[in-house]
Design an enzyme around this catalytic site. Structure first.
Site, short mmCIF file in Angstrom:
data_model
loop_
_atom_site.label_atom_id
_atom_site.label_comp_id
_atom_site.label_asym_id
_atom_site.label_seq_id
_atom_site.Cartn_x
_atom_site.Cartn_y
_atom_site.Cartn_z
N ARG B 70 0.71 -1.32 0.13
CA ARG B 70 0.08 0.16 0.08
C ARG B 70 0.77 1.28 0.06
O ARG B 70 0.47 2.33 -0.31
CB ARG B 70 -0.91 -0.06 1.35
CG ARG B 70 -1.87 1.25 1.36
CD ARG B 70 -3.06 0.72 1.99
NE ARG B 70 -3.42 1.68 3.24
CZ ARG B 70 -4.12 1.48 4.25
NH1 ARG B 70 -4.81 0.12 4.46
NH2 ARG B 70 -4.59 2.47 4.85
N GLU B 71 1.87 1.29 0.60
CA GLU B 71 2.78 2.43 0.88
C GLU B 71 4.13 2.64 0.43
O GLU B 71 4.50 3.64 0.58
CB GLU B 71 2.65 2.70 2.57
CG GLU B 71 1.52 2.56 3.10
CD GLU B 71 1.09 4.05 3.07
OE1 GLU B 71 1.57 4.91 2.43
OE2 GLU B 71 -0.06 4.27 4.00
N ILE B 72 4.78 1.47 0.01
CA ILE B 72 6.12 1.81 -0.29
C ILE B 72 6.51 2.35 -1.61
O ILE B 72 7.73 2.98 -1.49
CB ILE B 72 6.72 0.14 -0.27
CG1 ILE B 72 8.28 0.27 0.03
CG2 ILE B 72 6.52 -0.45 -1.79
CD1 ILE B 72 8.43 0.47 1.47
#
Lengths: 50, 193
Positions: B70-72
């Protein structure tokens, strides 16, 4: 500092309203924006020099 | 230990925008780097408010895997950040946080910092698979103001008010079109209904 064996994640964007899966505790808080400036203000603010 | 600044300076091609028309989401950048960027339109805050989550011990690996997806993209991980509670009874919490890396292709301020109106207009005009870019901003603003009485963020609240103004102007304009009044602030790319 406590919590050293725990895994905490700090959310500053969508995580705030879309929390990560499987958390069991949450704490509203902040991380520091200004470090040096705050320290300087503390020194000046105590009236030691002026 | 560095201080941090939260800004709507990360390009979003997959959630609040598209590869052809990326939206804008928040990222954290190191204050020492931010100071080199001449960000004149916004005051700096001495705190970056958010929410610390404790992950259930037996779920840490799975959650890490999910969050990486989701964030990397465009972020690096710092695992030594101290989070301070609004309550003096809660000791500082050591937490993991995703920090935007200035060298990543999604970082939009490398070649010039967007001003308030430019950034607000960009957010107002963007949308992606996760929805309207402005809803992300509205959600963030609402979450922050509801966090606790001490929570504040000048950058987010100024953008929120500017984009809300644009939305109100846009509604007035469309009302005016039907009434043959018409303002010439029309943006044909806007989606209303």
């Amino acid at each position: 500092m406590n919590h050293s064996t725990e895994f905490w994640l700090f959310g500053y964007g969508s995580l705030i309203w879309k929390p990560p899966p499987d958390y069991d505790r949450r704490v509203p808080g902040y991380i520091k924006g200004k470090l040096l400036d705050t320290c300087l203000m503390d020194i000046l603010g105590d009236g030691a020099f002026f | 230990m560095a201080g941090f600044v939260r800004r709507f300076w990360q390009s979003s091609e997959d959630h609040r925008g598209t590869p052809e028309a990326p939206g804008r989401v928040v990222t954290l950048i190191e204050r020492s780097y931010w100071k080199t960027l001449n960000d004149h339109d916004f005051e700096d805050d001495d705190q970056v408010w958010g929410m610390a989550f404790r992950i259930k011990a037996n779920r840490v690996k799975d959650v890490m895997r999910e969050l990486n997806i989701r964030e990397i993209n465009g972020y690096s991980i710092r695992n030594d950040i101290e989070v301070f509670s609004f309550s003096a009874d809660v000791p500082p919490i050591k937490a993991l946080v995703y920090i935007g890396t200035p060298g990543n292709p999604q970082f939009v301020a490398r070649e010039g910092v967007p001003g308030l109106d430019e950034l607000a207009r960009h957010i107002f005009n963007s949308r992606g698979p996760s929805g309207e870019n402005r809803d992300y901003l509205y959600n963030l603003h609402k979450s922050l103001t509801g966090l606790c009485p001490a929570a504040h963020d000048h950058h987010v609240s100024r953008l929120f008010h500017r984009v809300a103004e644009m939305e109100a102007e846009n509604e007035t304009k469309h009302f005016g079109e039907h009434g043959a009044v018409g303002l010439d602030t029309a943006d044909p790319r806007s989606k209303d209904e």
